[in-house]
Design a protein around this motif. Structure first.
Motif, PDB file in Angstrom:
ATOM      1  N   LEU A 163      35.083 -45.800  13.267  1.00 15.40           N
ATOM      2  CA  LEU A 163      35.079 -45.681  14.701  1.00 15.40           C
ATOM      3  C   LEU A 163      35.797 -44.321  15.008  1.00 15.40           C
ATOM      4  N   GLN A 164      37.102 -44.103  14.149  1.00 13.00           N
ATOM      5  CA  GLN A 164      37.771 -43.039  14.435  1.00 13.00           C
ATOM      6  C   GLN A 164      37.274 -41.840  13.941  1.00 13.00           C
ATOM      7  N   LYS A 165      36.426 -42.108  12.873  1.00 17.69           N
ATOM      8  CA  LYS A 165      35.563 -40.865  12.091  1.00 17.69           C
ATOM      9  C   LYS A 165      34.505 -40.336  13.297  1.00 17.69           C
ATOM     10  N   HIS A 166      33.591 -41.262  13.563  1.00 16.64           N
ATOM     11  CA  HIS A 166      32.813 -40.947  14.628  1.00 16.64           C
ATOM     12  C   HIS A 166      33.380 -40.037  15.852  1.00 16.64           C
ATOM     13  N   GLN A 167      34.310 -40.858  16.156  1.00 17.93           N
ATOM     14  CA  GLN A 167      35.189 -40.208  17.503  1.00 17.93           C
ATOM     15  C   GLN A 167      35.676 -38.421  16.935  1.00 17.93           C
ATOM     16  N   LYS A 168      36.172 -38.386  15.866  1.00 18.40           N
ATOM     17  CA  LYS A 168      36.695 -37.276  15.505  1.00 18.40           C
ATOM     18  C   LYS A 168      35.526 -36.140  15.608  1.00 18.40           C
ATOM     19  N   LEU A 169      34.371 -36.686  14.833  1.00 25.59           N
ATOM     20  CA  LEU A 169      33.134 -35.753  14.974  1.00 25.59           C
ATOM     21  C   LEU A 169      32.781 -35.305  16.372  1.00 25.59           C
ATOM     22  N   ILE A 170      32.643 -36.338  17.409  1.00 28.88           N
ATOM     23  CA  ILE A 170      32.235 -36.001  18.624  1.00 28.88           C
ATOM     24  C   ILE A 170      33.395 -35.041  19.189  1.00 28.88           C
ATOM     25  N   ARG A 171      34.738 -35.293  18.876  1.00 31.36           N
ATOM     26  CA  ARG A 171      35.684 -34.549  19.648  1.00 31.36           C
ATOM     27  C   ARG A 171      35.724 -32.948  19.382  1.00 31.36           C
ATOM     28  N   GLY A 172      35.520 -32.937  17.790  1.00 31.60           N
ATOM     29  CA  GLY A 172      35.216 -31.742  17.414  1.00 31.60           C
ATOM     30  C   GLY A 172      34.162 -30.998  18.002  1.00 31.60           C
ATOM     31  N   PHE A 173      32.888 -31.717  18.086  1.00 34.99           N
ATOM     32  CA  PHE A 173      31.761 -31.054  18.545  1.00 34.99           C
ATOM     33  C   PHE A 173      32.056 -30.311  20.072  1.00 34.99           C
ATOM     34  N   LEU A 174      32.743 -31.433  21.074  1.00 28.46           N
ATOM     35  CA  LEU A 174      33.113 -30.876  22.473  1.00 28.46           C
ATOM     36  C   LEU A 174      34.010 -29.744  22.447  1.00 28.46           C
ATOM     37  N   ARG A 175      34.967 -29.958  21.710  1.00 28.15           N
ATOM     38  CA  ARG A 175      36.131 -28.896  21.629  1.00 28.15           C
ATOM     39  C   ARG A 175      35.313 -27.408  21.182  1.00 28.15           C
ATOM     40  N   ASN A 176      34.523 -27.370  20.451  1.00 28.74           N
ATOM     41  CA  ASN A 176      33.874 -26.036  20.047  1.00 28.74           C
ATOM     42  C   ASN A 176      32.770 -25.731  21.241  1.00 28.74           C
ATOM     43  N   ALA A 177      32.037 -26.859  21.510  1.00 23.61           N
ATOM     44  CA  ALA A 177      30.827 -26.463  22.512  1.00 23.61           C
ATOM     45  C   ALA A 177      31.275 -25.986  23.880  1.00 23.61           C
ATOM     46  N   LYS A 178      32.572 -26.563  24.319  1.00 24.63           N
ATOM     47  CA  LYS A 178      33.321 -25.934  25.325  1.00 24.63           C
ATOM     48  C   LYS A 178      33.507 -24.632  25.470  1.00 24.63           C
ATOM     49  N   LYS A 179      33.560 -23.857  24.252  1.00 25.38           N
ATOM     50  CA  LYS A 179      33.942 -22.555  24.149  1.00 25.38           C
ATOM     51  C   LYS A 179      32.588 -21.632  24.178  1.00 25.38           C
ATOM     52  N   MET A 180      31.434 -22.072  23.853  1.00 26.49           N
ATOM     53  CA  MET A 180      30.240 -21.711  23.586  1.00 26.49           C
ATOM     54  C   MET A 180      29.235 -21.740  24.920  1.00 26.49           C
ATOM     55  N   ILE A 181      29.557 -22.256  25.933  1.00 24.15           N
ATOM     56  CA  ILE A 181      28.907 -22.340  27.048  1.00 24.15           C
ATOM     57  C   ILE A 181      29.150 -21.368  28.322  1.00 24.15           C
ATOM     58  N   GLU A 182      28.152 -20.923  29.059  1.00 22.16           N
ATOM     59  CA  GLU A 182      28.455 -20.316  30.206  1.00 22.16           C
ATOM     60  C   GLU A 182      29.294 -21.026  31.222  1.00 22.16           C
ATOM     61  N   ASP A 183      29.963 -20.308  32.187  1.00 18.89           N
ATOM     62  CA  ASP A 183      30.585 -21.055  33.225  1.00 18.89           C
ATOM     63  C   ASP A 183      30.126 -22.374  33.900  1.00 18.89           C
ATOM     64  N   ASP A 184      28.612 -21.989  34.006  1.00 18.87           N
ATOM     65  CA  ASP A 184      27.710 -23.284  34.756  1.00 18.87           C
ATOM     66  C   ASP A 184      26.975 -23.971  33.614  1.00 18.87           C
ATOM     67  N   GLY A 185      27.429 -23.713  32.183  1.00 16.06           N
ATOM     68  CA  GLY A 185      26.543 -24.460  31.442  1.00 16.06           C
ATOM     69  C   GLY A 185      26.950 -25.926  31.109  1.00 16.06           C
ATOM     70  N   THR A 243      21.774 -39.987  27.437  1.00 14.89           N
ATOM     71  CA  THR A 243      22.422 -38.639  27.506  1.00 14.89           C
ATOM     72  C   THR A 243      23.815 -38.317  28.231  1.00 14.89           C
ATOM     73  N   TYR A 244      24.759 -38.060  27.876  1.00 14.60           N
ATOM     74  CA  TYR A 244      25.915 -37.805  28.606  1.00 14.60           C
ATOM     75  C   TYR A 244      26.109 -36.283  28.826  1.00 14.60           C
ATOM     76  N   MET A 245      26.389 -35.770  30.092  1.00 16.60           N
ATOM     77  CA  MET A 245      26.082 -34.449  30.431  1.00 16.60           C
ATOM     78  C   MET A 245      27.486 -34.203  30.969  1.00 16.60           C
ATOM     79  N   PHE A 246      28.122 -33.019  30.164  1.00 15.71           N
ATOM     80  CA  PHE A 246      29.540 -32.593  30.675  1.00 15.71           C
ATOM     81  C   PHE A 246      29.366 -31.096  31.071  1.00 15.71           C
ATOM     82  N   ARG A 247      30.187 -30.848  32.138  1.00 15.91           N
ATOM     83  CA  ARG A 247      30.514 -29.370  32.370  1.00 15.91           C
ATOM     84  C   ARG A 247      32.011 -29.126  32.340  1.00 15.91           C
ATOM     85  N   LEU A 248      32.315 -27.779  32.105  1.00 12.37           N
ATOM     86  CA  LEU A 248      33.572 -27.137  32.449  1.00 12.37           C
ATOM     87  C   LEU A 248      34.004 -27.689  34.010  1.00 12.37           C
TER      88      LEU A 248
END
Length: 312
Positions: A223-245, A306-311
């Motif tokens: 469970l922790q390994k799956h969460q680590k993968l998702i957490r790392g993806f989100l941490r990177n993705a938030k740096k890669m989207i437009e302000d309204d992405g 599908t979980y949808m996140f914004r800044l």
């Protein structure tokens, strides 16, 4: 002659969808009389090249002002208005183009059409992460046609691995490249913000379908390994989207998968979960949910969300 701008009327047209993806068109009920077309005439026949471009740009700005007092309510709704623009380039010579204006600032000012599939459209800059045999990316590209330049499709695995494991990979990649989409391999979701190519871009949508750490027993350690993968993806993705992405993660939503608690993982990283939507694979023709660790079998993706996140 000076610039003459005449907006004869402004109408909104309902949109109907005959399939999972199509070009947006304006339609009227057959029982109703057809309203006058939206029309803009710009006479720039006696202006130099700089003045001509300024005239067209100003016409677009003026058109946007017509929408200033509109209240569209739910911010999830994007309303496109079609307007016919006639540009008089030289005396007795004109060109006519269809322009789509939207209350979403991610849509370019002049496009002949907007093509949609599922919840995505051809005006969004889209990054797809960990896309197995590239069938999801190819589904979008086929829908967008010659507008698929906006797609960047990536895989965690090498091209050699994909060719050895997925029978339709090569065809899917060919569909993408033929339509101008970017295809990248060996992209780690936990390090992608520093990728030498991806670092140069910001995206409107960053999508990771069915992230999985390759651990199939339902233990706390896995469970922790799956969460680590998702957490790392989100941490990177938030740096890669437009302000309204937006960042989209699709995952199964029953049993052990609920323990991953994707909404909390996003919240802990300062992201706002603004929507959860049931995922329907049938909306994406040709998409196959492949296991990411070899073999060419599909897994059952039902039920999933599908979980949808914004800044924030």
């Amino acid at each position: 002659m000076g610039q003459i701008i005449s907006y004869l009327c402004k109408w909104r047209y309902p949109r109907t969808y005959k399939s999972n993806y199509e070009t947006i068109v304006s339609q009227q009920d057959n029982n109703e009389s057809k309203p006058p077309e939206q029309h803009c005439i710009i006479n720039i026949s006696d202006q130099n090249e700089t003045e001509k471009q300024e005239a067209v740009d100003q016409a677009e700005k003026d058109y946007h002002k017509l929408d200033d007092d509109d209240d569209h309510g739910n911010e999830q709704i994007v309303v496109e208005d079609a307007v016919q623009v006639e540009v008089v380039v030289e005396n007795n010579v004109s060109t006519t183009t269809n322009t789509t204006i939207s209350n979403s600032n991610r849509i370019p000012s002049e496009i002949s059409s907007v093509k949609r599939i599922g919840q995505y459209n051809s005006t969004q800059k889209i990054l797809l992460v960990g896309d197995g045999d590239f069938s999801f990316s190819a589904s979008l590209a086929l829908a967008f046609g010659d507008s698929a330049l906006n797609i960047t499709a990536t895989s965690f695995d090498s091209q050699e691995f994909l060719m050895n494991n997925y029978g339709k990979f090569f065809g899917n990649k060919a569909h993408l490249q033929a339509r101008g989409s970017k295809v990248l391999h060996d992209v780690n979701a936990n390090k992608m913000a520093k990728h030498p190519i991806l670092i140069n871009y910001l995206y409107d949508r960053v999508i990771f379908n069915f992230p999985h750490a390759g651990r199939f027993t339902h233990t706390d350690s896995n469970l922790q390994k799956h969460q680590k993968l998702i957490r790392g993806f989100l941490r990177n993705a938030k740096k890669m989207i437009e302000d309204d992405g937006e960042i989209h993660i699709t995952s199964k939503c029953n049993g052990f998968y609920l323990k991953w608690d994707i909404p909390k993982l996003g919240s802990d990283l300062g992201l706002h979960l603004f929507q959860e939507m049931k995922f329907k694979r049938g909306k994406y023709p040709g998409y196959n949910t492949k296991y990411g660790f070899g073999g060419d079998k599909n897994f059952d993706c039902n039920p999933s969300k599908t979980y949808m996140f914004r800044l924030l």
